[in-house]
Design a protein around this motif. Structure first.
Motif, mmCIF file in Angstrom:
data_model
loop_
_atom_site.group_PDB
_atom_site.id
_atom_site.type_symbol
_atom_site.label_atom_id
_atom_site.label_comp_id
_atom_site.label_asym_id
_atom_site.label_seq_id
_atom_site.Cartn_x
_atom_site.Cartn_y
_atom_site.Cartn_z
ATOM 1 N N MET A 140 -32.645 31.060 -16.566
ATOM 2 C CA MET A 140 -33.186 30.512 -15.740
ATOM 3 C C MET A 140 -32.572 29.925 -14.334
ATOM 4 O O MET A 140 -33.148 30.149 -13.133
ATOM 5 C CB MET A 140 -34.415 29.465 -16.263
ATOM 6 N N SER A 174 -32.757 31.379 -10.757
ATOM 7 C CA SER A 174 -33.257 30.356 -9.622
ATOM 8 C C SER A 174 -32.257 30.100 -8.421
ATOM 9 O O SER A 174 -32.597 30.048 -7.259
ATOM 10 C CB SER A 174 -33.736 29.087 -10.371
ATOM 11 N N THR A 231 -32.156 32.966 -6.435
ATOM 12 C CA THR A 231 -33.353 32.935 -5.520
ATOM 13 C C THR A 231 -33.034 32.139 -4.346
ATOM 14 O O THR A 231 -33.642 32.369 -3.072
ATOM 15 C CB THR A 231 -34.749 32.552 -6.212
ATOM 16 N N ALA A 232 -32.661 31.086 -4.586
ATOM 17 C CA ALA A 232 -32.721 30.114 -3.477
ATOM 18 C C ALA A 232 -31.444 30.445 -2.446
ATOM 19 O O ALA A 232 -31.356 30.061 -1.279
ATOM 20 C CB ALA A 232 -32.358 28.758 -3.983
ATOM 21 N N TRP A 238 -35.508 37.927 -14.421
ATOM 22 C CA TRP A 238 -36.786 36.927 -14.482
ATOM 23 C C TRP A 238 -37.564 37.210 -15.503
ATOM 24 O O TRP A 238 -38.315 36.419 -16.248
ATOM 25 C CB TRP A 238 -37.603 37.077 -13.247
#
Length: 165
Positions: free
Chosen positions: A114, A118, A121-122, A145
């Motif tokens: 995770m 994450s 993604t950012a 994911w």
């Protein structure tokens, strides 16, 4: 009980395979220019006909890329260790005890996945050079994911599972 055990082992192995593929496969970021071959980027390389390292991936400015790499590798390793600990606990635990240690390791693996997904993604636009800016997330990104809830639910099942006859 043997059927339940087989499904739990199969579910865990599916999660481990998904983590291996997401970590190794070269499709976290895909750029498909019109009339040209697609460019695939993973956590280490960008490839079309030839592969080259991601721009500035070795600098201090891209430490988040190194964190993503480390978290995905750690998540994969923890998932495999959890499987072997579960097999050991299967034969060592007394009847009625829970598989807490394997559950904790599996939950840590899901946390690592995770965190990696994450951060990717950012920060994904930060470490791509100009030729990779106009792309989209690839299959390995989505597989990472999907492997997160699979490993999370596998860890929760281990936490709730008791050894029965």
């Amino acid at each position: 009980m043997l059927i339940v055990l087989a499904f739990i082992l199969l579910f865990h192995l599916i999660g481990a395979v998904m983590l291996f593929v997401a970590t190794i496969h070269n499709a976290w970021w895909v750029v498909s220019p019109a009339g040209q071959d697609a460019v695939y980027a993973d956590l280490w390389l960008a490839c079309n006909a030839t592969c080259h390292p991601l721009a500035n991936s070795h600098t201090a400015a891209a430490t988040y890329l190194q964190v993503i790499q480390a978290a995905m590798i750690l998540g994969t390793i923890l998932c495999c260790v959890s499987f072997f600990v579960f097999i050991l606990q299967l034969f060592r635990l007394k009847q009625g005890e829970r598989f807490v240690f394997s559950a904790i390791i599996q939950l840590l693996a899901s946390l690592c996945v995770m965190v990696a997904a994450s951060i990717y993604t950012a920060e994904n636009h930060s470490f791509h050079d100009d030729s990779l800016k106009k792309g989209s997330f690839g299959s390995s990104y989505f597989l990472a994911w999907v492997s997160f809830p699979v490993t999370l639910s596998s860890g929760l099942v281990y936490l709730l599972l008791r050894k029965r006859k």
